[in-house]
Design a protein around this motif. Structure first.
Motif, short mmCIF file in Angstrom:
data_model
loop_
_atom_site.label_atom_id
_atom_site.label_comp_id
_atom_site.label_asym_id
_atom_site.label_seq_id
_atom_site.Cartn_x
_atom_site.Cartn_y
_atom_site.Cartn_z
N UNK A 180 23.95 27.23 8.40
CA UNK A 180 22.89 27.34 9.15
C UNK A 180 23.68 28.03 10.42
N UNK A 181 22.70 29.08 10.89
CA UNK A 181 23.06 29.90 12.27
C UNK A 181 23.33 28.70 13.37
N UNK A 182 24.07 28.81 13.93
CA UNK A 182 24.25 28.07 15.10
C UNK A 182 22.85 28.14 16.08
N UNK A 183 22.60 27.27 16.79
CA UNK A 183 21.48 27.50 17.95
C UNK A 183 22.08 28.46 18.79
N UNK A 184 23.29 28.35 19.28
CA UNK A 184 23.67 29.28 20.24
C UNK A 184 24.50 30.60 19.81
N UNK A 185 24.06 30.92 18.45
CA UNK A 185 24.58 32.03 17.76
C UNK A 185 24.18 33.42 18.61
N UNK A 186 25.18 34.29 18.65
CA UNK A 186 25.08 35.54 19.38
C UNK A 186 25.46 36.77 18.22
N UNK A 187 24.65 37.68 18.27
CA UNK A 187 25.09 38.85 17.44
C UNK A 187 25.99 39.59 18.23
N UNK A 188 27.29 40.01 17.64
CA UNK A 188 28.28 40.40 18.36
C UNK A 188 28.71 41.67 17.53
N UNK A 189 28.21 41.96 16.43
CA UNK A 189 28.82 43.26 15.85
C UNK A 189 28.16 43.24 14.49
N UNK A 239 27.80 37.00 13.92
CA UNK A 239 27.39 36.11 14.87
C UNK A 239 28.36 35.19 15.21
N UNK A 240 28.68 34.91 16.39
CA UNK A 240 29.58 33.77 16.87
C UNK A 240 28.69 32.92 17.87
N UNK A 241 29.05 31.61 17.81
CA UNK A 241 28.49 30.82 18.63
C UNK A 241 28.75 30.95 20.11
N UNK A 242 27.77 31.02 20.89
CA UNK A 242 28.25 31.37 22.33
C UNK A 242 29.32 30.26 22.83
N UNK A 243 29.32 28.96 22.40
CA UNK A 243 30.25 27.88 22.81
C UNK A 243 31.75 28.50 22.21
N UNK A 244 31.87 29.59 21.45
CA UNK A 244 33.10 29.74 20.90
C UNK A 244 33.82 30.80 21.85
N UNK A 245 33.02 31.37 22.54
CA UNK A 245 33.44 32.51 23.35
C UNK A 245 34.52 31.95 24.52
N UNK A 246 35.68 32.79 24.84
CA UNK A 246 36.58 32.33 25.55
C UNK A 246 35.98 32.26 27.25
N UNK A 247 36.35 31.43 28.01
CA UNK A 247 36.04 31.43 29.02
C UNK A 247 36.19 32.53 29.94
N UNK A 248 35.26 32.70 31.26
CA UNK A 248 35.41 33.94 31.75
C UNK A 248 35.91 33.61 33.10
N UNK A 249 36.67 34.38 33.90
CA UNK A 249 37.17 34.29 35.30
C UNK A 249 35.99 34.30 36.07
#
Length: 190
Positions: free
Chosen positions: A11-20, A103-113
């Motif tokens: 299932x595509x995660x709800x917070x999935x973002x197309x990244x490439x 797609x990558x879940x937004x929750x898996x993105x590294x924290x930003x400064x």
């Protein structure tokens, strides 16, 4: 013809973002090239699970629906990335991924400064000036050389128009992700 690997349906995660998207096979051992949609592909490099869907048009992937790839390795390569996933062990298997949307879940993105933002978090935010005048909604961001530019959609006399505002500290006072608002030093007639 070698048998294509069976990739696990997901299932595509709800917070999935197309990244490439997957561009092509790379080498003979199952590695593949990925064209990231951002110049900073940190989300792809740090996520260990990617979700794939076939290309919207013209792609000939060896799967249907949404599948999950467990990433063994990913690294920058020129202006792309190269990656290797479990179950993708030869060139034929990698070629079966060609054109896939990544797609990558937004929750898996590294924290930003502090004072750094992912573009995906800014899209859809309302933009107002210091006087509280609504200037539009962020539709997209454009890299324009040394700076990024906010592209806003707004209405003027009932007509849909576009407004461009440089996304630099000289014009951007505050980004409030919780309130989904960006406050800028900008006038409506600019």
């Amino acid at each position: 013809m070698p048998e294509q690997p069976v990739l696990p349906a997901a299932e595509l995660p709800e917070d999935a973002v197309e990244v490439g998207r997957i561009a092509d096979a790379w080498g003979v051992k199952g590695w593949f090239k990925v064209q990231p949609f951002s110049s900073d592909a940190e989300a792809l490099l740090s996520a260990r699970a990617w979700f794939l869907q076939p290309a919207l048009r013209g792609g000939k992937t060896a799967f249907t629906g949404t599948v999950q790839l467990s990433i063994r390795q990913a690294r920058p390569h020129s202006d792309t990335l190269v990656a290797w996933a479990h179950g993708i062990d030869d060139r034929d298997a990698a070629e079966g991924l060609r054109g896939a949307r990544v797609f990558v879940p937004r929750s898996a993105f590294p924290r930003t400064a502090e004072d750094e933002y992912y573009w995906v978090d800014l899209i859809g935010l309302e933009v107002v000036n210091r006087q509280g005048v609504a200037l539009g909604t962020v539709r997209e961001l454009l890299p324009t050389g040394p700076q990024t530019t906010l592209v806003l959609d707004h209405l003027q006399d009932g007509k849909p128009l576009e407004r461009l505002i440089p996304f630099v500290s000289a014009f951007v006072d505050e980004v409030d992700l919780a309130k989904r608002r960006i406050t800028v030093d900008w006038q409506p007639d600019f």
